[in-house]
Write a protein that holds these residues in place. Structure first.
Motif, mmCIF file in Angstrom:
data_model
loop_
_atom_site.group_PDB
_atom_site.id
_atom_site.type_symbol
_atom_site.label_atom_id
_atom_site.label_comp_id
_atom_site.label_asym_id
_atom_site.label_seq_id
_atom_site.Cartn_x
_atom_site.Cartn_y
_atom_site.Cartn_z
ATOM 1 N N ALA A 241 0.828 -1.216 0.000
ATOM 2 C CA ALA A 241 0.000 0.000 0.000
ATOM 3 C C ALA A 241 0.857 1.259 0.000
ATOM 4 O O ALA A 241 1.899 1.314 0.651
ATOM 5 C CB ALA A 241 -0.932 -0.003 1.201
ATOM 6 N N ASP A 242 0.378 2.264 -0.724
ATOM 7 C CA ASP A 242 1.048 3.558 -0.828
ATOM 8 C C ASP A 242 0.548 4.546 0.218
ATOM 9 O O ASP A 242 1.288 5.431 0.629
ATOM 10 C CB ASP A 242 0.767 4.184 -2.208
ATOM 11 N N ILE A 243 -0.720 4.431 0.565
ATOM 12 C CA ILE A 243 -1.347 5.451 1.406
ATOM 13 C C ILE A 243 -2.225 4.823 2.491
ATOM 14 O O ILE A 243 -2.561 3.648 2.434
ATOM 15 C CB ILE A 243 -2.191 6.446 0.572
ATOM 16 N N VAL A 244 -2.572 5.674 3.447
ATOM 17 C CA VAL A 244 -3.577 5.317 4.447
ATOM 18 C C VAL A 244 -4.773 6.237 4.244
ATOM 19 O O VAL A 244 -4.618 7.411 3.918
ATOM 20 C CB VAL A 244 -3.051 5.460 5.895
ATOM 21 N N VAL A 245 -5.951 5.672 4.400
ATOM 22 C CA VAL A 245 -7.190 6.435 4.421
ATOM 23 C C VAL A 245 -7.768 6.222 5.811
ATOM 24 O O VAL A 245 -8.018 5.084 6.213
ATOM 25 C CB VAL A 245 -8.178 5.965 3.333
ATOM 26 N N ILE A 246 -7.934 7.304 6.557
ATOM 27 C CA ILE A 246 -8.296 7.210 7.962
ATOM 28 C C ILE A 246 -9.779 7.525 8.145
ATOM 29 O O ILE A 246 -10.218 8.648 7.904
ATOM 30 C CB ILE A 246 -7.433 8.162 8.813
ATOM 31 N N VAL A 247 -10.526 6.521 8.557
ATOM 32 C CA VAL A 247 -11.948 6.677 8.851
ATOM 33 C C VAL A 247 -12.037 6.836 10.363
ATOM 34 O O VAL A 247 -11.948 5.856 11.105
ATOM 35 C CB VAL A 247 -12.765 5.467 8.360
ATOM 36 N N ALA A 248 -12.156 8.084 10.799
ATOM 37 C CA ALA A 248 -12.091 8.391 12.226
ATOM 38 C C ALA A 248 -13.442 8.839 12.753
ATOM 39 O O ALA A 248 -14.174 9.573 12.081
ATOM 40 C CB ALA A 248 -11.053 9.497 12.476
ATOM 41 N N THR A 249 -13.744 8.384 13.951
ATOM 42 C CA THR A 249 -14.898 8.897 14.679
ATOM 43 C C THR A 249 -14.373 9.605 15.920
ATOM 44 O O THR A 249 -13.278 9.308 16.410
ATOM 45 C CB THR A 249 -15.871 7.774 15.088
ATOM 46 N N THR A 250 -15.162 10.542 16.406
ATOM 47 C CA THR A 250 -14.801 11.252 17.622
ATOM 48 C C THR A 250 -16.080 11.534 18.404
ATOM 49 O O THR A 250 -17.148 11.678 17.811
ATOM 50 C CB THR A 250 -14.017 12.551 17.303
ATOM 51 N N ASP A 251 -15.953 11.571 19.711
ATOM 52 C CA ASP A 251 -17.101 11.848 20.561
ATOM 53 C C ASP A 251 -17.239 13.345 20.779
ATOM 54 O O ASP A 251 -16.244 14.053 20.941
ATOM 55 C CB ASP A 251 -16.961 11.137 21.916
ATOM 56 N N SER A 252 -18.478 13.806 20.760
ATOM 57 C CA SER A 252 -18.777 15.202 21.087
ATOM 58 C C SER A 252 -19.906 15.201 22.105
ATOM 59 O O SER A 252 -20.496 14.157 22.386
ATOM 60 C CB SER A 252 -19.195 15.982 19.831
ATOM 61 N N GLN A 253 -20.232 16.363 22.627
ATOM 62 C CA GLN A 253 -21.331 16.453 23.582
ATOM 63 C C GLN A 253 -22.655 16.039 22.943
ATOM 64 O O GLN A 253 -23.553 15.570 23.617
ATOM 65 C CB GLN A 253 -21.444 17.870 24.144
ATOM 66 N N GLU A 254 -22.755 16.211 21.620
ATOM 67 C CA GLU A 254 -23.982 15.867 20.902
ATOM 68 C C GLU A 254 -23.991 14.417 20.431
ATOM 69 O O GLU A 254 -24.961 13.971 19.832
ATOM 70 C CB GLU A 254 -24.180 16.791 19.696
ATOM 71 N N GLY A 255 -22.909 13.688 20.643
ATOM 72 C CA GLY A 255 -22.838 12.297 20.199
ATOM 73 C C GLY A 255 -21.645 12.054 19.300
ATOM 74 O O GLY A 255 -20.808 12.931 19.082
ATOM 75 N N LYS A 256 -21.559 10.854 18.764
ATOM 76 C CA LYS A 256 -20.437 10.458 17.914
ATOM 77 C C LYS A 256 -20.500 11.190 16.579
ATOM 78 O O LYS A 256 -21.574 11.375 16.010
ATOM 79 C CB LYS A 256 -20.469 8.943 17.699
ATOM 80 N N ARG A 257 -19.345 11.609 16.101
ATOM 81 C CA ARG A 257 -19.217 12.311 14.826
ATOM 82 C C ARG A 257 -18.201 11.597 13.936
ATOM 83 O O ARG A 257 -17.240 11.000 14.431
ATOM 84 C CB ARG A 257 -18.740 13.753 15.033
ATOM 85 N N LEU A 258 -18.411 11.677 12.640
ATOM 86 C CA LEU A 258 -17.486 11.147 11.652
ATOM 87 C C LEU A 258 -16.602 12.285 11.163
ATOM 88 O O LEU A 258 -17.102 13.365 10.838
ATOM 89 C CB LEU A 258 -18.262 10.536 10.479
ATOM 90 N N VAL A 259 -15.301 12.046 11.110
ATOM 91 C CA VAL A 259 -14.343 13.053 10.661
ATOM 92 C C VAL A 259 -14.260 12.995 9.138
ATOM 93 O O VAL A 259 -13.832 11.996 8.566
ATOM 94 C CB VAL A 259 -12.950 12.817 11.289
#
Length: 149
Positions: free
Chosen positions: A7-25
């Motif tokens: 593989a040449d690259i990474v594709v980062i599927v990140a989630t993060t928690d917020s006060q309103e709930g989980k978010r997708l970056v």
């Protein structure tokens, strides 16, 4: 060709928690070949001798300002457009934390970080905006599932 399987690259599927709930970056990044913005996930080259997790952590920080806190899955190399190129990537599903920032971006990068909930993902999919092929399927999945997990 054996090198084509590396593989040449990474594709980062990140989630993060917020006060309103989980978010997708999601990133909105200017791409010269299309002379427009493309919506997708943080992405970057794997440096020589660098392992996938280190590359994902470094690129996530550089492109979003967020810190990688947990790796949930690393795919085998997947191919972007085998009819045109041998480019392949690892899809790295992670959890992140911190404050989104462009502080670590390179000067030639034009990246905006979006922290989307399910409605934001649905709005993006319904828009006429350009969406990266590597992101579309996962965005569709989250929109259809009605949750980010």
């Amino acid at each position: 060709v054996e090198d084509a399987a590396k593989a040449d690259i990474v594709v980062i599927v990140a989630t993060t928690d917020s006060q309103e709930g989980k978010r997708l970056v999601v990133t909105k990044e200017f791409r010269v070949p299309i002379w427009d913005y493309e919506y997708g996930f943080p992405t970057g080259l794997i440096d020589d001798g660098e392992d996938v997790t280190t590359a994902a952590s470094r690129e996530l920080k550089e492109e979003t300002g967020l810190d990688l806190v947990k790796v949930n899955h690393v795919s085998l190399p997947v191919f972007s457009s085998a009819g045109l190129t041998d480019e392949s990537c690892h899809m790295v599903l992670v959890e992140a934390k911190g404050q989104a920032s462009d502080r670590w971006s390179e000067d030639n990068e034009d990246i905006e970080v979006l922290l989307l909930d399910v409605e934001g993902i649905r709005d993006l999919l319904a828009s006429k905006k350009k969406i990266a092929a590597k992101a579309w399927g996962l965005l569709y999945h989250y929109a259809t599932a009605g949750r980010i997990d």
